[in-house]
Design a protein around this motif. Structure first.
Motif, PDB file in Angstrom:
ATOM      1  N   PRO A 242      45.870  23.129  -0.387  1.00 16.02           N
ATOM      2  CA  PRO A 242      44.468  22.878   0.011  1.00 16.02           C
ATOM      3  C   PRO A 242      43.826  21.749  -0.785  1.00 16.02           C
ATOM      4  CG  PRO A 242      44.874  25.233  -0.195  1.00 16.02           C
ATOM      5  CD  PRO A 242      46.075  24.539  -0.768  1.00 16.02           C
ATOM      6  N   ASN A 243      44.152  21.673  -2.087  1.00 19.91           N
ATOM      7  CA  ASN A 243      43.562  20.613  -2.914  1.00 19.91           C
ATOM      8  C   ASN A 243      44.054  19.236  -2.477  1.00 19.91           C
ATOM      9  OD1 ASN A 243      42.426  22.699  -4.265  1.00 19.91           O
ATOM     10  ND2 ASN A 243      43.490  22.398  -6.200  1.00 19.91           N
ATOM     11  N   THR A 244      45.371  19.119  -2.267  1.00 24.26           N
ATOM     12  CA  THR A 244      45.944  17.826  -1.868  1.00 24.26           C
ATOM     13  C   THR A 244      45.425  17.409  -0.496  1.00 24.26           C
ATOM     14  OG1 THR A 244      47.952  18.407  -3.079  1.00 24.26           O
ATOM     15  CG2 THR A 244      48.089  16.543  -1.570  1.00 24.26           C
ATOM     16  N   TYR A 245      45.401  18.354   0.435  1.00 25.68           N
ATOM     17  CA  TYR A 245      44.922  18.063   1.789  1.00 25.68           C
ATOM     18  C   TYR A 245      43.444  17.676   1.762  1.00 25.68           C
ATOM     19  CZ  TYR A 245      44.082  18.799   6.804  1.00 25.68           C
ATOM     20  OH  TYR A 245      43.745  18.637   8.130  1.00 25.68           O
TER      21      TYR A 245
ATOM     22  N   PRO B 274      44.817  25.067   7.078  1.00 28.92           N
ATOM     23  CA  PRO B 274      45.384  25.913   6.015  1.00 28.92           C
ATOM     24  C   PRO B 274      45.493  27.383   6.420  1.00 28.92           C
ATOM     25  CG  PRO B 274      43.714  24.442   5.118  1.00 28.92           C
ATOM     26  CD  PRO B 274      43.613  24.351   6.605  1.00 28.92           C
ATOM     27  N   THR B 275      44.502  27.883   7.158  1.00 27.70           N
ATOM     28  CA  THR B 275      44.546  29.276   7.598  1.00 27.70           C
ATOM     29  C   THR B 275      45.686  29.501   8.573  1.00 27.70           C
ATOM     30  OG1 THR B 275      42.157  29.485   7.292  1.00 27.70           O
ATOM     31  CG2 THR B 275      43.230  31.128   8.678  1.00 27.70           C
ATOM     32  N   GLY B 276      45.899  28.551   9.467  1.00 30.23           N
ATOM     33  CA  GLY B 276      47.011  28.665  10.409  1.00 30.23           C
ATOM     34  C   GLY B 276      48.351  28.683   9.700  1.00 30.23           C
ATOM     35  N   MET B 277      48.511  27.820   8.715  1.00 30.96           N
ATOM     36  CA  MET B 277      49.767  27.808   7.951  1.00 30.96           C
ATOM     37  C   MET B 277      49.971  29.139   7.214  1.00 30.96           C
ATOM     38  SD  MET B 277      51.714  25.268   8.340  1.00 30.96           S
ATOM     39  CE  MET B 277      51.804  23.574   8.917  1.00 30.96           C
ATOM     40  N   GLN B 278      48.881  29.704   6.729  1.00 27.63           N
ATOM     41  CA  GLN B 278      48.967  30.993   6.046  1.00 27.63           C
ATOM     42  C   GLN B 278      49.393  32.095   7.019  1.00 27.63           C
ATOM     43  OE1 GLN B 278      45.276  32.278   4.167  1.00 27.63           O
ATOM     44  NE2 GLN B 278      45.779  34.406   4.621  1.00 27.63           N
ATOM     45  N   LEU B 279      48.813  32.101   8.206  1.00 29.51           N
ATOM     46  CA  LEU B 279      49.148  33.119   9.194  1.00 29.51           C
ATOM     47  C   LEU B 279      50.587  33.005   9.682  1.00 29.51           C
ATOM     48  CD1 LEU B 279      45.888  33.127  11.359  1.00 29.51           C
ATOM     49  CD2 LEU B 279      46.805  35.079  10.104  1.00 29.51           C
TER      50      LEU B 279
ATOM     51  N   ALA C  17      39.755  32.151   0.629  1.00 30.92           N
ATOM     52  CA  ALA C  17      40.838  32.288   1.598  1.00 30.92           C
ATOM     53  C   ALA C  17      40.458  33.265   2.707  1.00 30.92           C
ATOM     54  CB  ALA C  17      42.102  32.766   0.897  1.00 30.92           C
ATOM     55  N   LEU C  18      40.812  32.911   3.927  1.00 28.95           N
ATOM     56  CA  LEU C  18      40.623  33.813   5.070  1.00 28.95           C
ATOM     57  C   LEU C  18      41.866  34.699   5.158  1.00 28.95           C
ATOM     58  CD1 LEU C  18      39.179  31.254   7.669  1.00 28.95           C
ATOM     59  CD2 LEU C  18      37.958  32.584   5.955  1.00 28.95           C
ATOM     60  N   ASP C  19      41.970  35.648   4.234  1.00 31.35           N
ATOM     61  CA  ASP C  19      43.209  36.389   4.063  1.00 31.35           C
ATOM     62  C   ASP C  19      43.230  37.748   4.747  1.00 31.35           C
ATOM     63  OD1 ASP C  19      41.343  37.536   2.452  1.00 31.35           O
ATOM     64  OD2 ASP C  19      42.358  37.100   0.562  1.00 31.35           O
ATOM     65  N   ASN C  20      42.233  38.022   5.582  1.00 36.72           N
ATOM     66  CA  ASN C  20      42.316  39.232   6.397  1.00 36.72           C
ATOM     67  C   ASN C  20      41.661  38.969   7.741  1.00 36.72           C
ATOM     68  OD1 ASN C  20      39.430  40.096   6.360  1.00 36.72           O
ATOM     69  ND2 ASN C  20      39.816  40.277   4.152  1.00 36.72           N
ATOM     70  N   ILE C  21      41.902  39.868   8.662  1.00 37.77           N
ATOM     71  CA  ILE C  21      41.499  39.607  10.048  1.00 37.77           C
ATOM     72  C   ILE C  21      39.985  39.555  10.222  1.00 37.77           C
ATOM     73  CG2 ILE C  21      41.534  42.045  10.741  1.00 37.77           C
ATOM     74  CD1 ILE C  21      42.723  41.073  13.438  1.00 37.77           C
ATOM     75  N   VAL C  22      39.259  40.315   9.426  1.00 39.42           N
ATOM     76  CA  VAL C  22      37.806  40.304   9.546  1.00 39.42           C
ATOM     77  C   VAL C  22      37.261  38.927   9.187  1.00 39.42           C
ATOM     78  CG1 VAL C  22      35.652  41.259   8.655  1.00 39.42           C
ATOM     79  CG2 VAL C  22      37.559  42.778   9.188  1.00 39.42           C
TER      80      VAL C  22
ATOM     81  N   THR D 192      35.502  18.002   6.618  1.00 39.64           N
ATOM     82  CA  THR D 192      36.752  18.740   6.839  1.00 39.64           C
ATOM     83  C   THR D 192      37.549  18.841   5.544  1.00 39.64           C
ATOM     84  OG1 THR D 192      36.799  17.907   9.110  1.00 39.64           O
ATOM     85  CG2 THR D 192      38.819  18.852   8.268  1.00 39.64           C
ATOM     86  N   GLY D 193      37.559  17.771   4.748  1.00 41.65           N
ATOM     87  CA  GLY D 193      38.227  17.819   3.451  1.00 41.65           C
ATOM     88  C   GLY D 193      37.571  18.833   2.522  1.00 41.65           C
ATOM     89  N   MET D 194      36.247  18.878   2.533  1.00 44.77           N
ATOM     90  CA  MET D 194      35.541  19.867   1.726  1.00 44.77           C
ATOM     91  C   MET D 194      35.898  21.282   2.166  1.00 44.77           C
ATOM     92  SD  MET D 194      31.842  17.901   1.710  1.00 44.77           S
ATOM     93  CE  MET D 194      30.937  19.331   1.116  1.00 44.77           C
ATOM     94  N   GLY D 195      35.998  21.469   3.488  1.00 50.22           N
ATOM     95  CA  GLY D 195      36.376  22.785   4.004  1.00 50.22           C
ATOM     96  C   GLY D 195      37.775  23.182   3.588  1.00 50.22           C
ATOM     97  N   SER D 196      38.690  22.209   3.608  1.00 49.71           N
ATOM     98  CA  SER D 196      40.059  22.491   3.172  1.00 49.71           C
ATOM     99  C   SER D 196      40.103  22.889   1.701  1.00 49.71           C
ATOM    100  CB  SER D 196      40.937  21.264   3.415  1.00 49.71           C
ATOM    101  OG  SER D 196      42.258  21.500   2.973  1.00 49.71           O
ATOM    102  N   LEU D 197      39.347  22.178   0.881  1.00 48.48           N
ATOM    103  CA  LEU D 197      39.281  22.525  -0.547  1.00 48.48           C
ATOM    104  C   LEU D 197      38.693  23.929  -0.732  1.00 48.48           C
ATOM    105  CD1 LEU D 197      37.996  19.144  -2.054  1.00 48.48           C
ATOM    106  CD2 LEU D 197      40.273  20.144  -2.350  1.00 48.48           C
ATOM    107  N   LEU D 198      37.673  24.262   0.040  1.00 47.21           N
ATOM    108  CA  LEU D 198      37.070  25.591  -0.062  1.00 47.21           C
ATOM    109  C   LEU D 198      38.025  26.685   0.385  1.00 47.21           C
ATOM    110  CD1 LEU D 198      33.428  24.929   1.227  1.00 47.21           C
ATOM    111  CD2 LEU D 198      34.105  25.621  -1.079  1.00 47.21           C
TER     112      LEU D 198
END
Length: 772
Positions: free
Chosen positions: A120-123, A700-705, A640-645, A629-635
């Motif tokens: 996320p930081n690099t992106y 990043p969320t898609g890659m995580q999923l 992290a959107l690590d659960n379905i909710v 979008t870069g700021m969003g990626s860093l955030l």
């Protein structure tokens, strides 16, 4: 990003404006190719040698820019009367242009997936750098000619390789050569690097140019004085004496739009101007104040002065043209505008200036304001589109004194459909929306040669005004196309109500939602488009058809490139993968790619109109969108959107914010229409930032999923996302033309809303219950 914007500017000179959007598709395609190349390589070796590999690719990035520049400057990309030649040259130029982005894609993919730093930081840092490139490109284009700007970017790319590894000797030599070439091109009186072709016409040699100057808006050239030439008239009367000679310089914008700079000194005879139908409205009595939209070479200013107008305000967005006629010698002294009492030259975009000023005028003139390059091509994106919308004309009407008039000239063909029908339709709609009970009593139109001039009055024409217009038309043998006294003499104007339902042509009034005044051939009628493309004519309406045909080509080439280079080579990655994971993951990355591009294209088009020029739209909109979008990626690395909710909440919020942009854009643009450029830019940035930050969570969320899919499936998903980006830019333009900018934005929002489906599927395939 800087390279993308500079290449778009060069395309605006060498081809037609709408081709500039091809750069977005080509850039996305090249970046995706580079990323897939990395994913298909030896991961262990890449992780070990990532720094040296990045240095080599950065060097290749810089050198391939030079190949792309040569292709843009030397190859005639669009041949007006030979569509089959275009089929050959279009992919040829694209082939050379794609390589810089390919090498940039390699560098970025190595940095994001092979370097030992958080993704996320690099992106995020990459996107912030891309955003900075948007602003840097505008600075470059205003500081030097655009080809020199590309040389500067190439030099910076070679130097940037030092950030990754010690430069090799050949890299130092290449950098030295580039620096010398850049210095020579900037310092010599005549450029040694310039387009060989402009709008399919071979460029006149540099020694025939009296001036050649670029900025972020256009390339302005002035040809050596024509001392023994007939007067330069757009719509000449048949009564022009054949032996009449008027010397002038020819000023040209972006290789096609031309206007004369006449020699003037106090006392000189300007009667020859009356021979042009564009000056028809100056026959009206009691004209004391005039507003000229588009200074050009100053001819409309002379027309107003010759008619006895005492107070003249001339507006032009291009500072080169303002300086040319007021400061730059020998042109300022030659044009003699500084000797005209009561003249004010203002460097500003006309629509925003008129919105912000309460000053009113007896006459507002807008003669062929379209940098004709756009007319000949349909203009998918062009600043002058914003001058030919219902909302703009209502502003113009509100700035007229009692019995004041607007005079607008456009191309006209008696034997075929032309721009005149749409001009007349726009005039009627504007008058109705401004409260006119009988629009016909406010309109007068006459033509000469291939040009028609519309005179629109704020109030119904008086008998005295109509007598003056009739008398001038008779005196100069202009054909009256419409008058309150005789109605319409043109079949096209008589049939306007049914013409608006025409399946081949769109004569309806252009609006800010569909500002494509110069695109009258319907996108949904390919048979008519093909018929017109094969027609042997240089009329504006044929140019509109060619623009649509080129859009067809771009979409077809994009599909071929995506299937042949991205989808087909990566197909094996999904054959052995879990079916639900492959389908849902593909849907996720397809939807975020399409949603992002459709939203971006809609915002670019709408905000370009609001800001006053596509260069500002590209620079400011892309800057803020990519930065956010870069700021969003860093955030996303910290939140992290690590659960379905969380994922469902993000989807709903993103969809809602994207859809609500319609309301805030409409309201904001109305209330700040008259603000200065800095304020309008700040408003655009404020509108984009929240949406861009939310967009930054998508990849990043898609890659995580989808992380269970492994390396091969990750490459497939990357390719799908790139394919969506390649196709999305052309599809976004097509949707905007056919259905409007709001429709493109809403469909982009819908794409993010549809992420609900793959999100539920991906969470259900993780082998565990969704966590809350």
């Amino acid at each position: 990003m800087a390279l993308q914007l500079l290449q778009a500017r060069i395309f605006s000179v060498t081809t037609w404006y709408h081709i500039s959007f091809l750069v977005i598709s080509v850039a996305m395609f090249g970046l995706t190719m580079g990323a897939l190349h990395v994913h298909g390589g030896n991961e262990e070796e890449q992780r070990t040698n990532y720094a040296s590999l990045m240095a080599e690719s950065a060097q290749s990035f810089g050198m391939s820019m030079l190949m792309a520049l040569a292709a843009q400057l030397l190859i005639p990309m669009v041949i007006v009367d030979n569509v089959f030649f275009t089929l050959l040259t279009l992919p040829t130029v694209c082939y050379f242009i794609v390589w810089p982005y390919y090498h940039a894609g390699v560098v970025l993919s190595l940095a994001i997936t092979r370097a030992p730093y958080p993704v996320p930081n690099t992106y995020g840092v990459d996107l912030i750098g891309a955003a900075s490139g948007c602003l840097f490109s505008i600075l470059l284009m205003n500081a030097m000619d655009t080809p020199s700007g590309v040389l500067m970017l190439s030099l910076l790319s070679l130097l940037s390789s030092r950030c990754f590894a010690q430069p090799k000797n050949e890299r130092k030599v290449a950098a030295g050569i580039l620096l010398a070439l850049l210095a020579v091109n900037l310092l010599l009186p005549s450029r040694i690097i310039f387009p060989l072709w402009m709008k399919a016409q071979k460029v006149i040699p540099a020694q025939d140019l009296a001036l050649d100057q670029w900025n972020s808006i256009s390339r302005v050239t002035v040809y050596n004085e024509r001392t023994n030439a007939p007067p330069y008239l757009w719509g000449p009367s048949s009564k022009v004496p054949k032996d009449l000679r008027i010397p002038y310089y020819a000023l040209q914008i972006d290789g096609c739009a031309e206007s004369p700079i006449y020699r003037y000194a106090p006392g000189m005879n300007l009667d020859f101007l009356n021979y042009d139908v564009t000056t028809l409205a100056y026959a009206l009595p009691s004209l004391k104040s005039a507003c000229i939209i588009g200074l050009g070479g100053g001819r409309d200013v002379l027309s107003a002065f010759h008619a006895g107008v005492k107070e003249i305000t001339a507006l032009d967005i291009n500072n080169i043209q303002i300086d040319l006629l007021s400061k730059t010698e020998p042109f300022a002294s030659y044009a003699g505008l500084q000797t005209i009492p009561g003249l004010k030259l203002i460097n500003n975009e006309a629509r925003s200036w008129l919105s912000s000023n309460t000053k009113t005028f007896d006459i507002i003139q807008m003669s062929l304001i379209d940098t004709w390059a756009a007319t000949g091509a349909g203009a998918f994106a062009l600043s002058e589109n914003g001058l030919y919308t219902l909302e703009a004309w209502k502003t113009f009407i509100s700035r007229l004194n009692p019995h004041g008039v607007i005079t607008i000239s456009r191309w006209y063909l008696q034997e075929a459909h032309s721009e005149t029908e749409r001009l007349f339709s726009l005039a009627k709609a504007s008058l109705r929306d401004s409260g006119a009970k009988n629009p016909d009593s406010h309109l007068f139109m006459a033509s000469s040669d291939h040009l028609a001039t519309l005179v629109l009055a704020r109030d119904p024409f008086t008998a005295e005004q109509l007598n003056a217009l009739d008398e001038r038309a008779k005196e100069e043998n202009f054909e009256i196309l419409f008058s309150p006294r005789i109605g319409a003499s043109s079949e096209g104007l008589e049939s306007l109500p049914s013409a608006n339902m025409d399946k081949a042509f769109d004569s309806s009034a252009a609006t800010d939602d569909r500002p494509f005044f110069f695109n009258q051939v319907r996108l949904t009628n390919p048979a008519k488009v093909w018929e017109l493309v094969l027609a042997n004519s240089d009329s504006a309406i044929i140019g509109h058809a060619r623009a649509i045909f080129h859009l067809y080509l771009i979409i077809v080439f994009s599909i071929i490139m995506v299937v042949a280079v991205i989808i087909y080579p990566q197909r094996k990655a999904v054959l052995g993968a879990e079916k639900k994971l492959a389908i849902a993951g593909s849907a996720w990355f397809l939807l975020i790619g399409l949603g992002f591009m459709l939203t971006e294209i809609s915002l670019l088009q709408r905000m370009s109109t609001f800001l006053g020029h596509p260069s500002y739209g590209l620079g400011i909109v892309l800057f803020s969108l990519i930065l956010a979008t870069g700021m969003g990626s860093l955030l996303s690395g910290r939140i992290a959107l690590d659960n379905i909710v969380k994922q469902l909440m993000w989807i709903l919020l993103t969809c809602a914010v994207a859809a609500s942009e319609l309301y805030f854009i409409n309201q904001g643009f109305i209330h700040f229409a008259g603000a200065n450029l800095a304020t309008r830019a700040a408003l655009c940035i404020a509108l984009i930032l929240p949406l861009g930050i939310l967009f930054g969570f998508g990849f990043p969320t898609g890659m995580q999923l989808c992380q269970r899919g492994g390396k091969n499936l990750a490459a497939w998903f990357w390719g799908i996302n790139g394919a969506a980006g390649v196709l999305g830019s052309a599809i976004g333009v097509a949707i905007s033309i056919a259905a409007g900018l709001n429709a493109s934005l809403l469909i982009g929002a819908l794409c993010y809303g549809l992420l609900l489906i793959p999100t539920l599927v991906l969470n259900s395939t993780n082998g565990k219950a969704p966590t809350v």
